[in-house]
Design a protein around this motif. Structure first.
Motif, PDB file in Angstrom:
ATOM      1  N   TRP A 128       0.832  -1.205   0.000  1.00 58.47           N
ATOM      2  CA  TRP A 128       0.000   0.000   0.000  1.00 58.47           C
ATOM      3  C   TRP A 128       0.868   1.258   0.000  1.00 58.47           C
ATOM      4  N   ASN A 129       1.993   1.192   0.649  1.00 60.37           N
ATOM      5  CA  ASN A 129       2.907   2.328   0.739  1.00 60.37           C
ATOM      6  C   ASN A 129       3.377   2.796  -0.638  1.00 60.37           C
ATOM      7  N   GLU A 130       3.356   1.904  -1.613  1.00 55.19           N
ATOM      8  CA  GLU A 130       3.810   2.267  -2.959  1.00 55.19           C
ATOM      9  C   GLU A 130       2.769   3.069  -3.726  1.00 55.19           C
ATOM     10  N   GLY A 131       1.522   3.086  -3.253  1.00 55.63           N
ATOM     11  CA  GLY A 131       0.470   3.839  -3.926  1.00 55.63           C
ATOM     12  C   GLY A 131       0.804   5.317  -4.051  1.00 55.63           C
ATOM     13  N   ALA A 132       1.256   5.915  -2.961  1.00 61.70           N
ATOM     14  CA  ALA A 132       1.620   7.337  -2.992  1.00 61.70           C
ATOM     15  C   ALA A 132       2.812   7.571  -3.915  1.00 61.70           C
ATOM     16  N   ILE A 164       6.920  -3.315 -11.882  1.00 61.13           N
ATOM     17  CA  ILE A 164       8.284  -3.577 -11.393  1.00 61.13           C
ATOM     18  C   ILE A 164       8.321  -3.484  -9.861  1.00 61.13           C
ATOM     19  N   LEU A 165       7.634  -2.478  -9.292  1.00 63.76           N
ATOM     20  CA  LEU A 165       7.572  -2.363  -7.828  1.00 63.76           C
ATOM     21  C   LEU A 165       6.937  -3.600  -7.208  1.00 63.76           C
ATOM     22  N   MET A 166       5.850  -4.070  -7.797  1.00 64.55           N
ATOM     23  CA  MET A 166       5.167  -5.257  -7.263  1.00 64.55           C
ATOM     24  C   MET A 166       6.069  -6.482  -7.341  1.00 64.55           C
ATOM     25  N   PHE A 171       9.813 -10.265  -4.628  1.00 61.43           N
ATOM     26  CA  PHE A 171      11.178 -10.765  -4.521  1.00 61.43           C
ATOM     27  C   PHE A 171      11.735 -10.500  -3.120  1.00 61.43           C
ATOM     28  N   TYR A 172      11.544  -9.283  -2.615  1.00 59.70           N
ATOM     29  CA  TYR A 172      12.012  -8.914  -1.284  1.00 59.70           C
ATOM     30  C   TYR A 172      11.322  -9.770  -0.210  1.00 59.70           C
ATOM     31  N   LYS A 173      10.038 -10.032  -0.388  1.00 58.58           N
ATOM     32  CA  LYS A 173       9.287 -10.859   0.569  1.00 58.58           C
ATOM     33  C   LYS A 173       9.859 -12.273   0.623  1.00 58.58           C
TER      34      LYS A 173
END
Length: 181
Positions: A128-132, A164-166, A171-173
């Protein structure tokens, strides 16, 4: 028109502080959700501290910045009403509308967490933080580029950036889960 650049500067300053508040509040949501899973007394200590931090951030920085950014934006549009009809501004208004929806959802999540009502996972909040971020990128590119063809490519770029963010998040998870094992 003498005051136009002063108003534009103030608008930009409060847009920046508004986004700073939105970026950090969601990060605090992540910490609040993770603190709820901790053992006592650490859980209670952290939850109390995060509630104080989110309250101060939300009502002393984020909300006032949103209101002031909006007031200065309306002032700018009153001084230069022709901007309302520009194609790129129409697209910007769409993203600003999404920003208000995002802010409203953050208000809802804030209220739930202040009442110890946890409806989302910390993983969801990280996403959700990536929305902004996506909205910020879109608005900046639209305002700077202005050319219709370029902002269309820009919006497509934002969508690709989102994908790409998703993928990066997933990947990070996986890396985090592997390191916890």
């Amino acid at each position: 028109m003498e005051y136009y650049n002063y108003l534009k500067s103030l608008h930009l300053i409060f847009v920046i502080t508004w986004f700073a508040g939105l970026f950090y509040i969601v990060r605090l949501f992540v910490y609040q959700i993770e603190a709820a899973k901790m053992p006592s007394p650490e859980k209670e200590i952290l939850q109390k501290q995060y509630k104080i931090m989110t309250y101060r951030l939300w009502y002393i920085i984020t909300w006032p910045s949103a209101v002031l950014a909006t007031i200065f934006a309306i002032s700018l549009l009153c001084l230069n009403s022709g901007l309302i009809y520009a194609d790129y501004m129409q697209v910007k208004f769409g993203f600003v509308f999404l920003l208000f929806l995002y802010h409203g959802k953050c208000q809802q999540i804030y209220s739930q967490l202040q009442n110890d009502n946890i409806k989302y996972t910390s993983g969801f909040m990280r996403l959700w933080n990536e929305g902004a971020t996506i909205i910020l990128f879109a608005v900046v590119f639209i305002i700077i580029v202005k050319d219709a063809l370029n902002w269309i490519y820009g919006v497509i770029g934002i969508i690709l950036f989102s994908v790409i963010l998703m993928l990066g998040f997933k990947f990070y998870k996986k890396i985090r889960e592997r390191n916890q094992s």
